[in-house]
Write a protein that holds these residues in place. Sequence first.
Motif, mmCIF file in Angstrom:
data_model
loop_
_atom_site.group_PDB
_atom_site.id
_atom_site.type_symbol
_atom_site.label_atom_id
_atom_site.label_comp_id
_atom_site.label_asym_id
_atom_site.label_seq_id
_atom_site.Cartn_x
_atom_site.Cartn_y
_atom_site.Cartn_z
ATOM 1 N N UNK A 13 62.279 30.626 16.337
ATOM 2 C CA UNK A 13 61.538 31.772 16.868
ATOM 3 C C UNK A 13 60.086 31.729 16.411
ATOM 4 N N UNK A 14 59.872 31.336 15.169
ATOM 5 C CA UNK A 14 58.508 31.259 14.651
ATOM 6 C C UNK A 14 57.701 30.197 15.393
ATOM 7 N N UNK A 15 58.325 29.065 15.719
ATOM 8 C CA UNK A 15 57.627 28.003 16.458
ATOM 9 C C UNK A 15 57.243 28.470 17.858
ATOM 10 N N UNK A 16 58.074 29.296 18.474
ATOM 11 C CA UNK A 16 57.790 29.790 19.819
ATOM 12 C C UNK A 16 56.733 30.899 19.826
ATOM 13 N N UNK A 17 56.584 31.597 18.729
ATOM 14 C CA UNK A 17 55.699 32.766 18.697
ATOM 15 C C UNK A 17 54.247 32.413 19.004
ATOM 16 N N UNK A 18 53.742 31.337 18.425
ATOM 17 C CA UNK A 18 52.336 30.982 18.625
ATOM 18 C C UNK A 18 52.049 30.635 20.093
ATOM 19 N N UNK A 19 52.824 29.759 20.733
ATOM 20 C CA UNK A 19 52.541 29.483 22.141
ATOM 21 C C UNK A 19 52.698 30.710 23.040
ATOM 22 N N UNK A 20 53.630 31.571 22.728
ATOM 23 C CA UNK A 20 53.822 32.784 23.523
ATOM 24 C C UNK A 20 52.604 33.689 23.378
ATOM 25 N N UNK A 21 52.143 33.854 22.157
ATOM 26 C CA UNK A 21 50.965 34.693 21.926
ATOM 27 C C UNK A 21 49.736 34.120 22.628
ATOM 28 N N UNK A 22 49.532 32.808 22.525
ATOM 29 C CA UNK A 22 48.378 32.186 23.182
ATOM 30 C C UNK A 22 48.450 32.351 24.694
ATOM 31 N N UNK A 23 49.631 32.231 25.256
ATOM 32 C CA UNK A 23 49.788 32.405 26.701
ATOM 33 C C UNK A 23 49.428 33.825 27.108
ATOM 34 N N UNK A 24 49.904 34.800 26.356
ATOM 35 C CA UNK A 24 49.634 36.204 26.685
ATOM 36 C C UNK A 24 48.150 36.532 26.524
ATOM 37 N N UNK A 25 47.563 36.119 25.421
ATOM 38 C CA UNK A 25 46.150 36.398 25.162
ATOM 39 C C UNK A 25 45.274 35.700 26.210
ATOM 40 N N UNK A 26 45.607 34.450 26.509
ATOM 41 C CA UNK A 26 44.839 33.708 27.505
ATOM 42 C C UNK A 26 44.918 34.331 28.884
ATOM 43 N N UNK A 27 46.103 34.775 29.272
ATOM 44 C CA UNK A 27 46.269 35.412 30.584
ATOM 45 C C UNK A 27 45.474 36.709 30.653
ATOM 46 N N UNK A 28 45.499 37.491 29.586
ATOM 47 C CA UNK A 28 44.749 38.745 29.549
ATOM 48 C C UNK A 28 43.254 38.466 29.682
ATOM 49 N N UNK A 29 42.761 37.501 28.915
ATOM 50 C CA UNK A 29 41.331 37.187 28.935
ATOM 51 C C UNK A 29 40.888 36.642 30.290
ATOM 52 N N UNK A 30 41.687 35.769 30.884
ATOM 53 C CA UNK A 30 41.315 35.220 32.197
ATOM 54 C C UNK A 30 41.316 36.308 33.266
ATOM 55 N N UNK A 31 42.247 37.235 33.196
ATOM 56 C CA UNK A 31 42.272 38.353 34.139
ATOM 57 C C UNK A 31 41.039 39.233 33.938
ATOM 58 N N UNK A 32 40.647 39.435 32.687
ATOM 59 C CA UNK A 32 39.462 40.250 32.395
ATOM 60 C C UNK A 32 38.204 39.591 32.958
ATOM 61 N N UNK A 33 38.073 38.292 32.769
ATOM 62 C CA UNK A 33 36.915 37.580 33.312
ATOM 63 C C UNK A 33 36.894 37.703 34.835
ATOM 64 N N UNK A 34 38.025 37.488 35.446
ATOM 65 C CA UNK A 34 38.132 37.549 36.913
ATOM 66 C C UNK A 34 37.753 38.923 37.449
ATOM 67 N N UNK A 35 38.299 39.970 36.852
ATOM 68 C CA UNK A 35 38.093 41.310 37.389
ATOM 69 C C UNK A 35 36.752 41.927 36.995
ATOM 70 N N UNK A 36 36.139 41.442 35.928
ATOM 71 C CA UNK A 36 34.820 41.950 35.532
ATOM 72 C C UNK A 36 33.701 41.268 36.316
ATOM 73 N N UNK A 37 33.981 40.093 36.841
ATOM 74 C CA UNK A 37 32.932 39.302 37.492
ATOM 75 C C UNK A 37 32.125 40.063 38.552
ATOM 76 N N UNK A 38 32.743 40.835 39.437
ATOM 77 C CA UNK A 38 31.947 41.541 40.442
ATOM 78 C C UNK A 38 30.997 42.597 39.860
ATOM 79 N N UNK A 39 31.224 43.012 38.611
ATOM 80 C CA UNK A 39 30.384 44.027 37.983
ATOM 81 C C UNK A 39 29.208 43.430 37.215
ATOM 82 N N UNK A 40 29.256 42.125 36.955
ATOM 83 C CA UNK A 40 28.225 41.448 36.166
ATOM 84 C C UNK A 40 26.956 41.310 37.010
#
Length: 117
Positions: A13-40
């Motif tokens: 479970x500990x080995x899986x935690x890091x990749x799961x966290x990176x996937x979630x954080x990365x998806x959140x950040x990429x969505x934020x970049x995508x959706x903020x772009x029209x406001x920049x």
Amino acid sequence: MRLSVKSADVSGAARKAVPIEKAAVGAYAMAAIRDAEPLVPYLNGPLRGSAHSESTPEEGRIIYGSAAVPYARAQYYGHPHKRWPGTTMEWFPKAQAKHGDAWAREAQEAAKEAAGR
């Protein structure tokens, strides 16, 4: 009913935690970049494009500006030179207010996928 556990191996479970966290954080950040772009603010594109080249989404870092785009801070915090309708200063909180729930759902889906569910 009684249950007694003397030891448990949680290394898998500990080995899986890091990749799961990176996937979630990365998806959140990429969505934020995508959706903020029209406001920049936009004149010819470098400020909007800098988020894609300077950010490290897997670490949750979104960065606008670089040596080639030194005016990013001024555009974000108070010296707007808006060129297109709909752009704004402090674009991230405005995008988050509108799209934050969707970003969280995308992060959850990425975490499930990384976990193999």
